[in-house]
Design an enzyme around this catalytic site. Structure first.
Site, PDB file in Angstrom:
ATOM      1  N   ARG A 142      -7.246   6.159  10.473  1.00 32.98           N
ATOM      2  CA  ARG A 142      -7.657   5.209   9.447  1.00 32.98           C
ATOM      3  C   ARG A 142      -6.707   5.372   8.271  1.00 32.98           C
ATOM      4  NH1 ARG A 142     -10.148   2.935  12.716  1.00 32.98           N
ATOM      5  NH2 ARG A 142     -12.378   2.484  12.838  1.00 32.98           N
ATOM      6  N   GLU A 186      -6.310  -3.068   4.722  1.00 33.68           N
ATOM      7  CA  GLU A 186      -5.907  -4.000   5.794  1.00 33.68           C
ATOM      8  C   GLU A 186      -6.539  -5.372   5.595  1.00 33.68           C
ATOM      9  OE1 GLU A 186      -6.879  -2.082   9.482  1.00 33.68           O
ATOM     10  OE2 GLU A 186      -5.766  -0.280   8.941  1.00 33.68           O
ATOM     11  N   HIS A 213      -2.548  -2.627  13.186  1.00 34.56           N
ATOM     12  CA  HIS A 213      -3.794  -2.055  13.710  1.00 34.56           C
ATOM     13  C   HIS A 213      -4.105  -2.580  15.122  1.00 34.56           C
ATOM     14  CE1 HIS A 213      -7.885  -0.142  12.474  1.00 34.56           C
ATOM     15  NE2 HIS A 213      -7.582   0.108  13.756  1.00 34.56           N
TER      16      HIS A 213
HETATM   17  O1  A2R Z   1     -13.424  18.787  12.607  1.00 32.92           O
HETATM   18  P1  A2R Z   1     -13.813  18.929  14.057  1.00 32.92           P
HETATM   19  O2  A2R Z   1     -13.527  20.296  14.576  1.00 32.92           O
HETATM   20  O3  A2R Z   1     -15.199  18.425  14.323  1.00 32.92           O
HETATM   21  O4  A2R Z   1     -12.801  17.960  14.883  1.00 32.92           O
HETATM   22  C1  A2R Z   1     -12.884  16.569  14.790  1.00 32.92           C
HETATM   23  C2  A2R Z   1     -11.828  16.000  13.847  1.00 32.92           C
HETATM   24  N1  A2R Z   1     -12.347  15.870  12.472  1.00 32.92           N
HETATM   25  C3  A2R Z   1     -11.770  16.425  11.392  1.00 32.92           C
HETATM   26  N2  A2R Z   1     -10.657  17.152  11.260  1.00 32.92           N
HETATM   27  C4  A2R Z   1     -10.352  17.603  10.016  1.00 32.92           C
HETATM   28  N3  A2R Z   1     -11.085  17.324   8.913  1.00 32.92           N
HETATM   29  C5  A2R Z   1     -12.219  16.582   8.999  1.00 32.92           C
HETATM   30  N4  A2R Z   1     -12.940  16.320   7.914  1.00 32.92           N
HETATM   31  C6  A2R Z   1     -12.595  16.095  10.296  1.00 32.92           C
HETATM   32  N5  A2R Z   1     -13.632  15.354  10.743  1.00 32.92           N
HETATM   33  C7  A2R Z   1     -13.463  15.228  12.070  1.00 32.92           C
HETATM   34  O5  A2R Z   1     -11.506  14.706  14.367  1.00 32.92           O
HETATM   35  C8  A2R Z   1     -12.486  15.952  16.138  1.00 32.92           C
HETATM   36  O6  A2R Z   1     -11.565  16.781  16.813  1.00 32.92           O
HETATM   37  C9  A2R Z   1     -11.773  14.659  15.780  1.00 32.92           C
HETATM   38  C10 A2R Z   1     -12.592  13.417  16.074  1.00 32.92           C
HETATM   39  O7  A2R Z   1     -12.837  13.361  17.442  1.00 32.92           O
HETATM   40  P2  A2R Z   1     -13.960  12.409  18.081  1.00 32.92           P
HETATM   41  O8  A2R Z   1     -15.208  12.507  17.296  1.00 32.92           O
HETATM   42  O9  A2R Z   1     -13.981  12.702  19.548  1.00 32.92           O
HETATM   43  O10 A2R Z   1     -13.411  10.953  17.806  1.00 32.92           O
HETATM   44  P3  A2R Z   1     -12.440  10.046  18.703  1.00 32.92           P
HETATM   45  O11 A2R Z   1     -13.227   9.268  19.684  1.00 32.92           O
HETATM   46  O12 A2R Z   1     -11.303  10.844  19.205  1.00 32.92           O
HETATM   47  O13 A2R Z   1     -11.940   9.003  17.590  1.00 32.92           O
HETATM   48  C11 A2R Z   1     -11.254   9.458  16.412  1.00 32.92           C
HETATM   49  C12 A2R Z   1     -10.949   8.333  15.457  1.00 32.92           C
HETATM   50  C13 A2R Z   1     -12.036   7.312  15.176  1.00 32.92           C
HETATM   51  O14 A2R Z   1     -13.061   7.787  14.344  1.00 32.92           O
HETATM   52  C14 A2R Z   1     -11.251   6.200  14.520  1.00 32.92           C
HETATM   53  O15 A2R Z   1     -11.084   6.445  13.142  1.00 32.92           O
HETATM   54  C15 A2R Z   1      -9.909   6.292  15.219  1.00 32.92           C
HETATM   55  O16 A2R Z   1      -9.922   7.530  15.945  1.00 32.92           O
HETATM   56  O17 A2R Z   1      -9.770   5.228  16.104  1.00 32.92           O
END
Ligand code: A2R
Length: 323
Positions: A233, A262, A280
């Site tokens: 994002r 965007e 995007h």
């Molecule tokens: O922080 P962790 O260990 O829960 O790892 C998650 C990481 N993450 C972060 N890393 C650093 N700082 C943060 N505040 C933070 N919040 C989350 O991002 C996890 O490894 C990753 C997200 O993975 P998923 O929940 O499996 O999401 P997915 O399906 O890979 O999609 C990621 C993003 C979407 O939310 C859209 O913004 C974009 O890809 O299309």
């Protein structure tokens, strides 16, 4: 028995509209000339909502008009366009479309990475402008022997890592927590990962917790041969700091699919010839957008069949109540 009333906030693909028209009475908010009057009339009957980033952020002010809302089905895996915490406090479940877009987004991330390093769009422009007739295209940077840092090693981050394995590069990652079942080096700070990497690929969720995670300090740590790829994002990167870093040579280049505001992209970015900018499109194939659309409809259908949501978000876990 009367049909369930569903509100669609902004236009969605035919596959979603057809499925919802078939199962429910579907109301199209964007087609209403007087939305306030429409919501006053129909709002009290609405039990489900289908929404997307096209509508903008779905907040308390709209939910106030929909007192019987039970579920918000949002298009896309990122759901920073919905105030999920607010929805949760009202007992409304929020769903997104995870999983079905992982491979598509990962493919695009790799394409954007190679395009940025090897200057593929610039080389295409060079040929079309007749410049090849005068001189060969200048030599480019490379992915050879590079260290790649993945910021957010979730579903999509892991799909990117699987693809990178075929490129014979070293992989490390940053997230809030170290993952036990992952062999890559973990960096508890973003600056630590940036210092250890030649390339950063950003694929975290958006929202407050990741806002400007990639700031001036992280870009400085990435260094003058560093390349930033953002398929997450726009909010995750401090766009102004990035522009400064690209102009001053603090980093080498960037490949971006997402932006702060965007579809408006800062002219300063557009003016930078060495940067690759995409509108995007990471999940934007017919195949994958249809799969995402089907999941938007299926979440609503499952909920009102009494079977619960298929893919509730973390802020509104399923607790056994449905439709
Ligand atoms: O922080 P962790 O260990 O829960 O790892 C998650 C990481 N993450 C972060 N890393 C650093 N700082 C943060 N505040 C933070 N919040 C989350 O991002 C996890 O490894 C990753 C997200 O993975 P998923 O929940 O499996 O999401 P997915 O399906 O890979 O999609 C990621 C993003 C979407 O939310 C859209 O913004 C974009 O890809 O299309």
């Amino acid at each position: 028995m009367s049909r369930t009333d569903i509100l669609m906030t902004a236009p969605m693909m035919p596959i979603v509209i057809e499925a919802l028209d078939k199962a429910f009475t579907l109301h199209r908010l964007w087609e209403q000339s007087d939305q306030a009057a429409f919501l006053k009339d129909v709002g009290p009957r609405i039990r489900g909502i289908a929404t997307s980033t096209l509508y903008g952020r779905l907040e308390a002010s709209l939910l106030d008009r929909l007192p019987k809302a039970e579920i918000i089905s949002s298009f896309g895996v990122g759901y920073d366009n919905v105030d999920a915490v607010e929805a949760g406090t009202r007992g409304i479940v929020v769903t997104n479309t995870p999983g079905v877009l992982d491979d598509e987004v990962a493919d695009l991330a790799i394409g954007l990475l190679l395009a940025t390093l090897r200057k593929i769009p610039q080389a295409d422009r060079y040929l079309r402008e007749g410049k090849w007739l005068k001189a060969p295209f200048p030599l480019s940077a490379t992915l050879r022997e590079k260290k790649v840092g993945i910021v957010g090693l979730g579903r999509i981050g892991k799909a990117i890592a699987r693809r990178l394995a075929g490129f014979d590069v070293r992989i490390a990652y940053h997230g809030r927590t170290q993952q036990d079942d992952v062999a890559f080096t973990y960096h508890p700070t973003i600056v630590g990962l940036a210092e250890a990497s030649d390339i950063l690929i950003v694929i975290t969720p958006g929202g407050a917790s990741t806002k400007h995670l990639i700031n001036a300090e992280a870009l400085k740590a990435l260094g003058s041969n560093g390349v930033l790829i953002n398929v997450a994002r726009g909010s995750v990167v401090d766009e102004q700091a990035l522009i400064e870093a690209l102009k001053s040579g603090t980093i080498l280049s960037a490949g971006l699919d997402v932006y702060d505001d965007e579809p408006r992209v800062p002219q300063e970015l557009i003016d930078l010839e060495h940067v690759v900018l995409l509108p995007h499109i990471a999940s934007g194939s017919v195949h994958t957008r249809n799969a995402m659309g089907k999941l938007v409809a299926d979440n609503l259908i499952s909920w009102f069949d009494g079977k619960g949501p298929l893919t509730p978000v973390a802020e509104t876990p399923y607790t056994g109540r449905a439709g």
